[in-house]
Design an enzyme around this catalytic site. Structure first.
Site, PDB file in Angstrom:
ATOM      1  CE  LYS A 150      40.296  35.406  43.683  1.00  0.00           C
ATOM      2  NZ  LYS A 150      40.334  36.855  43.866  1.00  0.00           N
TER       3      LYS A 150
ATOM      4  CD  GLU B  38      41.992  40.030  46.552  1.00  0.00           C
ATOM      5  OE1 GLU B  38      40.924  39.630  47.071  1.00  0.00           O
ATOM      6  OE2 GLU B  38      42.390  39.634  45.440  1.00  0.00           O
TER       7      GLU B  38
ATOM      8  NE  ARG C 275      44.399  40.835  38.672  1.00  0.00           N
ATOM      9  CZ  ARG C 275      43.126  40.603  38.481  1.00  0.00           C
ATOM     10  NH1 ARG C 275      42.484  41.256  37.529  1.00  0.00           N
ATOM     11  NH2 ARG C 275      42.484  39.742  39.217  1.00  0.00           N
TER      12      ARG C 275
HETATM   13  C1  3PG Z   1      39.690  39.417  41.240  1.00  0.00           C
HETATM   14  O1  3PG Z   1      40.871  39.658  41.001  1.00  0.00           O
HETATM   15  O2  3PG Z   1      39.320  38.884  42.283  1.00  0.00           O
HETATM   16  C2  3PG Z   1      38.678  39.705  40.195  1.00  0.00           C
HETATM   17  O3  3PG Z   1      39.309  40.095  39.026  1.00  0.00           O
HETATM   18  C3  3PG Z   1      37.664  40.721  40.560  1.00  0.00           C
HETATM   19  O4  3PG Z   1      36.662  40.589  39.601  1.00  0.00           O
HETATM   20  P1  3PG Z   1      35.703  41.787  39.180  1.00  0.00           P
HETATM   21  O5  3PG Z   1      36.556  42.799  38.476  1.00  0.00           O
HETATM   22  O6  3PG Z   1      34.678  41.162  38.250  1.00  0.00           O
HETATM   23  O7  3PG Z   1      35.081  42.342  40.415  1.00  0.00           O
END
Ligand code: 3PG
Length: 213
Positions: free
Chosen positions: A130, A42, A46
């Site tokens: 999600k 994924e 960002r």
């Molecule tokens: C996301 O975008 O799904 C989360 O920021 C992932 O979270 P993590 O960095 O704690 O794995």
């Protein structure tokens, strides 16, 4: 909705959540993930490099299942899909994005952490959502409680999932797949530590096999 994609994501069990600052890292990163046994990612919107990174990954590894994450606008949905994204993930439940994707037959995974949000997803026929940020919202125990009245829904938790708690998450039958950045941390990518990424990815894939057979 999304049945085929749901099955594919569940068969991987873990979805690396990739934040790329520089599209030049997309190809070696995809290679490390594929060789580590998780041909799935994924790629989050960002960063500005997301769109180009999705394009590079899907061109170099057509067999790889690449989706777009942190999708916050329908315009980003279009850009992601044009670049080759096969699924769309949003941190929250934005009806405009969800309905847009459903209307175009694009598999979509909106974030849902409350019964009201899950209800909106169910109403639209979604069966995997999600669950973000997973650890902060109570992790596996909240997912179990949330899934009890909504028997048709499974979750894809991200946020705080890592090698230590992955077994607990994967053991829950209400969890389709887990997402996370732990195998593709920003400093590993920046420093070109792709062997390490491949190794941690392999460990994650082995845990999936161990827990789910
Ligand atoms: C996301 O975008 O799904 C989360 O920021 C992932 O979270 P993590 O960095 O704690 O794995």
């Amino acid at each position: 909705m999304n049945e085929k994609m749901n099955e594919q994501l569940a068969s991987f069990g873990v979805v690396p959540v990739v934040v790329l600052n520089d599209a030049k890292d997309a190809r070696p990163l995809a290679k490390a993930l594929v060789e580590g046994g998780l041909a799935v990612a994924e790629v989050t919107f960002r960063t500005d490099a997301a769109e180009e990174s999705i394009r590079i990954m899907t061109d170099a590894y057509p067999e790889m299942l690449v989706g777009a994450g942190t999708v916050l606008t329908v315009e980003q949905v279009d850009r992601a899909v044009a670049a080759g994204a096969k699924f769309i993930v949003s941190p929250g439940f934005d009806p405009e994005i969800v309905d847009y994707c459903i209307g175009k037959n694009i598999p979509v995974y909106p974030g849902t952490v409350t019964p009201s949000e899950v209800a909106q997803a169910v109403k639209r026929g979604l069966s995997v959502c999600k669950f973000f940020p997973a650890e902060q919202f109570g992790g596996v125990s909240t997912i179990k409680a949330l899934a009890a009245p909504y028997t048709t829904v499974k979750f894809m938790p991200t946020g705080g999932v890592n090698l230590k708690n992955l077994r607990d998450y994967l053991s829950c039958d209400k969890i389709a797949a887990c997402g996370g950045t732990w195998m593709v941390k920003g400093d590993m990518i920046k420093e070109g530590r792709f062997d390490e990424i491949r190794q941690i990815t392999k460990e994650a894939a082995e845990i999936v096999k161990e827990v789910r057979g």
